[in-house]
Design an enzyme around this catalytic site. Structure first.
Site, PDB file in Angstrom:
ATOM      1  N   GLY A 164      33.798  43.442  35.427  1.00 43.16           N
ATOM      2  CA  GLY A 164      32.409  43.867  35.634  1.00 43.16           C
ATOM      3  C   GLY A 164      31.465  42.720  35.936  1.00 43.16           C
ATOM      4  O   GLY A 164      31.785  41.549  35.732  1.00 43.16           O
ATOM      5  N   CYS A 175      41.222  38.583  35.915  1.00 41.85           N
ATOM      6  CA  CYS A 175      40.402  39.701  35.469  1.00 41.85           C
ATOM      7  C   CYS A 175      40.900  41.041  35.996  1.00 41.85           C
ATOM      8  O   CYS A 175      41.188  41.179  37.163  1.00 41.85           O
ATOM      9  CB  CYS A 175      38.977  39.515  35.952  1.00 41.85           C
ATOM     10  SG  CYS A 175      38.370  37.889  35.641  1.00 41.85           S
ATOM     11  N   GLU A 224      39.229  45.832  29.163  1.00 41.66           N
ATOM     12  CA  GLU A 224      40.067  44.835  28.508  1.00 41.66           C
ATOM     13  C   GLU A 224      39.249  43.689  27.953  1.00 41.66           C
ATOM     14  O   GLU A 224      38.181  43.346  28.460  1.00 41.66           O
ATOM     15  CB  GLU A 224      41.138  44.338  29.467  1.00 41.66           C
ATOM     16  CG  GLU A 224      40.595  43.738  30.733  1.00 41.66           C
ATOM     17  CD  GLU A 224      41.717  43.437  31.734  1.00 41.66           C
ATOM     18  OE1 GLU A 224      42.409  44.383  32.141  1.00 41.66           O
ATOM     19  OE2 GLU A 224      41.883  42.262  32.068  1.00 41.66           O
ATOM     20  N   CYS A 237      34.140  47.481  38.722  1.00 43.52           N
ATOM     21  CA  CYS A 237      33.122  46.574  39.249  1.00 43.52           C
ATOM     22  C   CYS A 237      32.853  46.976  40.693  1.00 43.52           C
ATOM     23  O   CYS A 237      33.757  47.414  41.392  1.00 43.52           O
ATOM     24  CB  CYS A 237      33.650  45.142  39.206  1.00 43.52           C
ATOM     25  SG  CYS A 237      32.454  43.896  39.729  1.00 43.52           S
ATOM     26  N   CYS A 272      34.991  41.381  45.159  1.00 40.74           N
ATOM     27  CA  CYS A 272      35.428  40.046  45.586  1.00 40.74           C
ATOM     28  C   CYS A 272      36.904  40.144  45.984  1.00 40.74           C
ATOM     29  O   CYS A 272      37.689  40.799  45.299  1.00 40.74           O
ATOM     30  CB  CYS A 272      35.253  39.037  44.457  1.00 40.74           C
ATOM     31  SG  CYS A 272      33.538  38.847  43.927  1.00 40.74           S
ATOM     32  N   CYS A 275      36.806  36.981  25.485  1.00 44.57           N
ATOM     33  CA  CYS A 275      36.265  37.286  26.807  1.00 44.57           C
ATOM     34  C   CYS A 275      36.129  38.801  26.875  1.00 44.57           C
ATOM     35  O   CYS A 275      37.115  39.523  26.699  1.00 44.57           O
ATOM     36  CB  CYS A 275      37.243  36.772  27.868  1.00 44.57           C
ATOM     37  SG  CYS A 275      36.796  37.258  29.545  1.00 44.57           S
ATOM     38  N   SER A 310      28.661  35.058  32.934  1.00 41.21           N
ATOM     39  CA  SER A 310      29.005  34.618  34.286  1.00 41.21           C
ATOM     40  C   SER A 310      28.558  35.676  35.290  1.00 41.21           C
ATOM     41  O   SER A 310      28.769  36.873  35.080  1.00 41.21           O
ATOM     42  CB  SER A 310      30.523  34.433  34.354  1.00 41.21           C
ATOM     43  OG  SER A 310      30.918  34.107  35.657  1.00 41.21           O
ATOM     44  N   HIS A 342      32.620  29.678  44.362  1.00 43.68           N
ATOM     45  CA  HIS A 342      33.845  29.886  45.160  1.00 43.68           C
ATOM     46  C   HIS A 342      33.688  29.660  46.660  1.00 43.68           C
ATOM     47  O   HIS A 342      34.572  30.019  47.440  1.00 43.68           O
ATOM     48  CB  HIS A 342      34.431  31.298  44.952  1.00 43.68           C
ATOM     49  CG  HIS A 342      34.587  31.706  43.527  1.00 43.68           C
ATOM     50  ND1 HIS A 342      34.968  30.856  42.523  1.00 43.68           N
ATOM     51  CD2 HIS A 342      34.413  32.918  42.917  1.00 43.68           C
ATOM     52  CE1 HIS A 342      35.031  31.517  41.374  1.00 43.68           C
ATOM     53  NE2 HIS A 342      34.682  32.750  41.578  1.00 43.68           N
ATOM     54  N   CYS A 395      39.755  39.209  43.335  1.00 44.96           N
ATOM     55  CA  CYS A 395      39.631  39.693  41.953  1.00 44.96           C
ATOM     56  C   CYS A 395      40.158  41.116  41.808  1.00 44.96           C
ATOM     57  O   CYS A 395      39.827  41.999  42.613  1.00 44.96           O
ATOM     58  CB  CYS A 395      38.164  39.627  41.538  1.00 44.96           C
ATOM     59  SG  CYS A 395      37.856  40.219  39.877  1.00 44.96           S
TER      60      CYS A 395
HETATM   61  N1  SAH Z   1      31.325  39.339  37.617  1.00 47.26           N
HETATM   62  C1  SAH Z   1      31.167  38.083  36.957  1.00 47.26           C
HETATM   63  C2  SAH Z   1      32.041  37.876  35.737  1.00 47.26           C
HETATM   64  C3  SAH Z   1      33.470  38.340  35.767  1.00 47.26           C
HETATM   65  S1  SAH Z   1      34.704  37.398  36.556  1.00 47.26           S
HETATM   66  C4  SAH Z   1      31.344  36.948  37.928  1.00 47.26           C
HETATM   67  O1  SAH Z   1      31.672  37.198  39.066  1.00 47.26           O
HETATM   68  O2  SAH Z   1      31.087  35.801  37.567  1.00 47.26           O
HETATM   69  C5  SAH Z   1      34.909  35.882  35.717  1.00 47.26           C
HETATM   70  C6  SAH Z   1      35.345  34.752  36.645  1.00 47.26           C
HETATM   71  O3  SAH Z   1      36.710  34.907  37.069  1.00 47.26           O
HETATM   72  C7  SAH Z   1      34.526  34.696  37.917  1.00 47.26           C
HETATM   73  O4  SAH Z   1      34.236  33.372  38.245  1.00 47.26           O
HETATM   74  C8  SAH Z   1      35.467  35.297  38.937  1.00 47.26           C
HETATM   75  O5  SAH Z   1      35.106  34.942  40.224  1.00 47.26           O
HETATM   76  C9  SAH Z   1      36.790  34.731  38.465  1.00 47.26           C
HETATM   77  N2  SAH Z   1      37.974  35.404  38.993  1.00 47.26           N
HETATM   78  C10 SAH Z   1      38.155  36.697  39.275  1.00 47.26           C
HETATM   79  N3  SAH Z   1      39.390  36.909  39.763  1.00 47.26           N
HETATM   80  C11 SAH Z   1      39.995  35.719  39.786  1.00 47.26           C
HETATM   81  C12 SAH Z   1      41.268  35.278  40.206  1.00 47.26           C
HETATM   82  N4  SAH Z   1      42.154  36.126  40.702  1.00 47.26           N
HETATM   83  N5  SAH Z   1      41.553  33.966  40.088  1.00 47.26           N
HETATM   84  C13 SAH Z   1      40.645  33.094  39.593  1.00 47.26           C
HETATM   85  N6  SAH Z   1      39.426  33.448  39.188  1.00 47.26           N
HETATM   86  C14 SAH Z   1      39.089  34.739  39.293  1.00 47.26           C
END
Ligand code: SAH
Length: 349
Positions: free
Chosen positions: A157, A331, A90, A110, A114, A103, A189, A214, A117
């Site tokens: 990713g 994401c 996406e 991935c 996390c 974006c 990022s 985070h 996510c």
């Molecule tokens: N893998 C990379 C880039 C993709 S995520 C990274 O971790 O930075 C882009 C951003 O969105 C990251 O800061 C990630 O932690 C955040 N993110 C992912 N899921 C989220 C959610 N449910 N709420 C808020 N931020 C989120």
């Protein structure tokens, strides 16, 4: 057959010369693809039928297919794109006062997992090639008709888990005969793959770097971000300081506020202490709720309190403007709901 989008600009020139065409033909092909967004050699009107046939027999131009899109009430457009092998990724198109920003995803799925996510919930399907990353920009710009001036690699990713392809992607995106988007208009990022942060610092470009922090200590960060077990926070901060010294560029830290996990007064104080004196700013994001994960409280409740504490310590802080929440902004959500639909269909069929 080689996908032209996966080749650097110089590789395209060499390859087109190698099939016996004059140098300016490569310039024309590049202009059709990256400026005019035409992805079929036969539609390139200054290329003869014979040359188009020859090019088509040697090279493909694999543009992701726009299969589905969702428009948010705030104008944000989320595209689900199908790759040549059927994998879907996406991309999100956002409108800002300066123009359009996209974006994009760097992997199908991935493997960072996390907790908050959606992208990591089904694991990693595969890395995206450089051309599948530029292809998202080309496909969305062709489908929407919008001139895209900024790119953030913050979709599905972990770009630093696909580092070489990511670097090749930024080179084509930046190249004047490629997408011609300036390095300062690109942002990547990472969740904190430390060796690649050093590599990226040494690469010494003007591409912006964001770190998904985070958390402020190993115990709590490891609970939501398993990557922290391999790459602990003190080493991560050390790598960040190296990056800032080397590039002289301001780093951004993303901090998703998760109620009851990392949004207390103490955490804000700890974060301020951790980042004191660094050339950086913090981007606070009220966590987007995803299916299957619950929090005790409202992600927005402590945003201002957190913001004020960081500000009191002189840390430049922004609160992320929320776009597209009504269409599943977190994401991986659209990709996941697509997978659910397909699974559901398969189960029924
Ligand atoms: N893998 C990379 C880039 C993709 S995520 C990274 O971790 O930075 C882009 C951003 O969105 C990251 O800061 C990630 O932690 C955040 N993110 C992912 N899921 C989220 C959610 N449910 N709420 C808020 N931020 C989120």
């Amino acid at each position: 057959m080689k996908n032209i989008l996966d080749m650097s600009i110089n590789e395209v020139k060499d390859a087109i010369a190698a099939v016996g065409l004059k140098g300016y033909k490569a310039d024309q092909v590049l202009d059709w693809i990256y400026r005019k967004k035409i992805f079929d050699f036969h539609e390139m009107t200054n290329i003869s039928k014979k040359d188009a046939g020859l090019l088509g027999s040697r090279f493909s131009i694999d543009i992701p297919k726009t299969t589905d899109n969702l428009r948010s009430s705030d104008g944000t457009l989320k595209y689900l794109l199908e790759l040549a092998d059927g994998n879907v990724v996406e991309s999100v198109l956002m409108e800002y006062s300066y123009g359009y920003s996209i974006c994009i995803s760097s992997q199908a799925g991935c493997r960072m997992n996390c907790s908050f996510c959606a992208s990591g919930k089904d694991g990693l399907a595969r890395n995206l090639t450089p051309g599948e990353m530029t292809g998202q920009i080309l496909a969305v710009s062709a489908a929407s008709g919008c001139e895209i001036s900024r790119v953030v690699v913050m979709g599905t990713g972990e770009p630093f888990d696909n580092y070489d392809n990511f670097i090749k992607f930024i080179e084509t995106t930046n190249d004047r005969q490629g997408l011609d988007i300036g390095q300062r208009k690109l942002t990547v990022s990472t969740c904190g793959i430390i060796p690649r942060i050093y590599d990226f610092a040494d690469y010494n470009s003007q591409v912006n770097l964001a770190i998904s922090l985070h958390g402020t200590d190993n115990e709590s960060r490891s609970r939501t971000m398993p990557v922290n077990k391999s790459y602990p926070i003190e080493k991560l901060i050390h790598a960040c300081r190296y990056y800032i010294n080397k590039t002289n560029r301001r780093l951004s830290f993303e901090y998703a506020l998760m109620p009851g996990i990392n949004d207390s007064i103490e955490k804000a104080e700890e974060l301020a202490k951790l980042l004191k004196g660094m050339l950086c700013y913090v981007n606070i994001i009220p966590v987007n709720r995803i299916d299957g994960v619950t929090y005790k409280g409202d992600p927005k409740a402590n945003v201002l309190r957190f913001y004020d504490i960081l500000g009191k310590h002189g840390i430049h802080t922004t609160v992320r403007r929320e776009l597209g929440t009504d269409i599943g902004a977190a994401c991986g959500q659209l990709r996941r709901s697509h997978a659910d639909k397909v699974q559901h269909r398969n189960r029924q069929g």
